[in-house]
Design a protein around this motif. Structure first.
Motif, mmCIF file in Angstrom:
data_model
loop_
_atom_site.group_PDB
_atom_site.id
_atom_site.type_symbol
_atom_site.label_atom_id
_atom_site.label_comp_id
_atom_site.label_asym_id
_atom_site.label_seq_id
_atom_site.Cartn_x
_atom_site.Cartn_y
_atom_site.Cartn_z
ATOM 1 N N TYR A 22 0.838 -1.193 0.000
ATOM 2 C CA TYR A 22 0.000 0.000 0.000
ATOM 3 C C TYR A 22 0.876 1.247 0.000
ATOM 4 O O TYR A 22 2.028 1.197 0.400
ATOM 5 N N GLY A 23 0.303 2.366 -0.423
ATOM 6 C CA GLY A 23 0.957 3.656 -0.311
ATOM 7 C C GLY A 23 0.510 4.356 0.959
ATOM 8 O O GLY A 23 -0.624 4.187 1.398
ATOM 9 N N ARG A 24 1.417 5.125 1.543
ATOM 10 C CA ARG A 24 1.106 5.870 2.773
ATOM 11 C C ARG A 24 1.855 7.195 2.723
ATOM 12 O O ARG A 24 3.015 7.235 2.326
ATOM 13 N N VAL A 25 1.196 8.262 3.129
ATOM 14 C CA VAL A 25 1.843 9.577 3.166
ATOM 15 C C VAL A 25 2.970 9.535 4.191
ATOM 16 O O VAL A 25 2.784 9.063 5.317
ATOM 17 N N GLU A 26 4.130 10.012 3.778
ATOM 18 C CA GLU A 26 5.254 10.138 4.699
ATOM 19 C C GLU A 26 5.251 11.566 5.219
ATOM 20 O O GLU A 26 5.667 12.499 4.525
ATOM 21 N N ASN A 27 4.724 11.744 6.420
ATOM 22 C CA ASN A 27 4.624 13.073 7.015
ATOM 23 C C ASN A 27 5.930 13.451 7.694
ATOM 24 O O ASN A 27 6.636 12.601 8.216
ATOM 25 N N SER A 28 6.199 14.729 7.687
ATOM 26 C CA SER A 28 7.349 15.229 8.429
ATOM 27 C C SER A 28 6.896 15.540 9.852
ATOM 28 O O SER A 28 5.738 15.327 10.205
ATOM 29 N N LYS A 29 7.809 16.056 10.649
ATOM 30 C CA LYS A 29 7.501 16.392 12.038
ATOM 31 C C LYS A 29 6.388 17.446 12.088
ATOM 32 O O LYS A 29 6.428 18.421 11.336
ATOM 33 N N PRO A 30 5.402 17.263 12.974
ATOM 34 C CA PRO A 30 4.323 18.264 13.072
ATOM 35 C C PRO A 30 4.860 19.619 13.512
ATOM 36 O O PRO A 30 5.828 19.692 14.259
ATOM 37 N N ILE A 31 4.208 20.670 13.035
ATOM 38 C CA ILE A 31 4.559 22.009 13.502
ATOM 39 C C ILE A 31 3.572 22.399 14.594
ATOM 40 O O ILE A 31 2.442 21.909 14.633
ATOM 41 N N GLY A 32 4.000 23.275 15.463
ATOM 42 C CA GLY A 32 3.157 23.725 16.556
ATOM 43 C C GLY A 32 2.515 25.072 16.242
ATOM 44 O O GLY A 32 2.658 25.624 15.135
ATOM 45 N N ILE A 33 1.826 25.611 17.228
ATOM 46 C CA ILE A 33 1.134 26.882 17.050
ATOM 47 C C ILE A 33 2.121 28.002 16.735
ATOM 48 O O ILE A 33 1.842 28.864 15.913
#
Length: 154
Positions: A22-33
Motif C-alpha cells: 500500500y501507499g502511505r503519506v510520509e509526514n514530516s515532524k508536526p509544527i506547533g502553534i
C-alpha cells in the motif's frame, strides 16, 4: 509541493490482504502553534506572529470548551469539530453507568469545504519517496518486519 508517498506491506498474517503493498503519506515532524502563526504571518497579513498565535491559542481553548458542552464548531473550509465518546455496552439501561461504560471522550473532526476528500484529491500532487522508488526498482525489498527493508543485488 507534493505529498510524499512511501510504500508499506500489510504484515497482519490474519488479514486477507497480508503481504499486499500500500501507499502511505510520509509526514514530516508536526509544527506547533508558534510555527503555524509564523507561517500565517508571512502571508501578506498586517497581523504579527504574536497576535496570530494568541488568536489560535484562544480558538483551540474555546473549541474544546464548546465541544465539551455538546456544541459542534464549524470552521468553514476546515472541519466541524465535535465531541464523541467511546462506550462499552451495558446489559440494560438500568445497568448503564457513566463511569464504567464511557471509557473516554474524543475529538471528531469532519472535513468541510476545500478540505473534503474530493477537494484535497483534486488539488493534491503526489510523488513517491526515494525509498519507494528504490522498492519499485527492485533495489530494496519490503520486509515482513515493521520498518525493515532488505537491500537486494539488483
Amino acid at each position: 509541493m507534493s505529498l510524499k508517498i512511501n510504500l508499506y506491506k500489510n504484515k497482519n498474517q490474519e488479514s486477507r490482504q497480508f503481504g499486499k503493498v500500500y501507499g502511505r503519506v510520509e509526514n514530516s515532524k508536526p509544527i506547533g502553534i508558534d510555527e503555524l502563526a509564523k507561517h500565517m504571518s508571512e502571508h501578506q497579513t498586517p497581523y504579527s506572529k504574536g497576535v496570530i498565535k494568541g488568536i489560535l491559542c484562544d480558538m483551540a481553548s474555546c473549541i474544546k470548551e464548546l465541544m465539551l458542552q455538546g456544541q459542534p464548531v464549524k470552521l468553514a473550509d476546515l472541519a466541524i469539530f465535535k465531541a464523541s465518546v467511546v462506550s462499552t455496552p451495558a446489559q440494560s439501561a438500568e445497568k448503564f453507568d457513566l463511569q464504567t461504560n464511557i471509557t473516554c471522550v474524543k475529538l471528531l473532526a469532519q472535513s468541510t469545504g476545500i478540505m473534503t476528500r474530493k477537494e484535497l484529491t483534486e488539488a493534491g500532487s503526489l510523488e513517491l519517496t526515494s525509498m519507494a522508488e528504490r522498492i519499485r526498482n527492485g533495489e530494496v525489498e519490503l520486509s515482513n518486519e515493521k520498518g525493515k527493508y532488505i537491500i537486494t543485488n539488483a
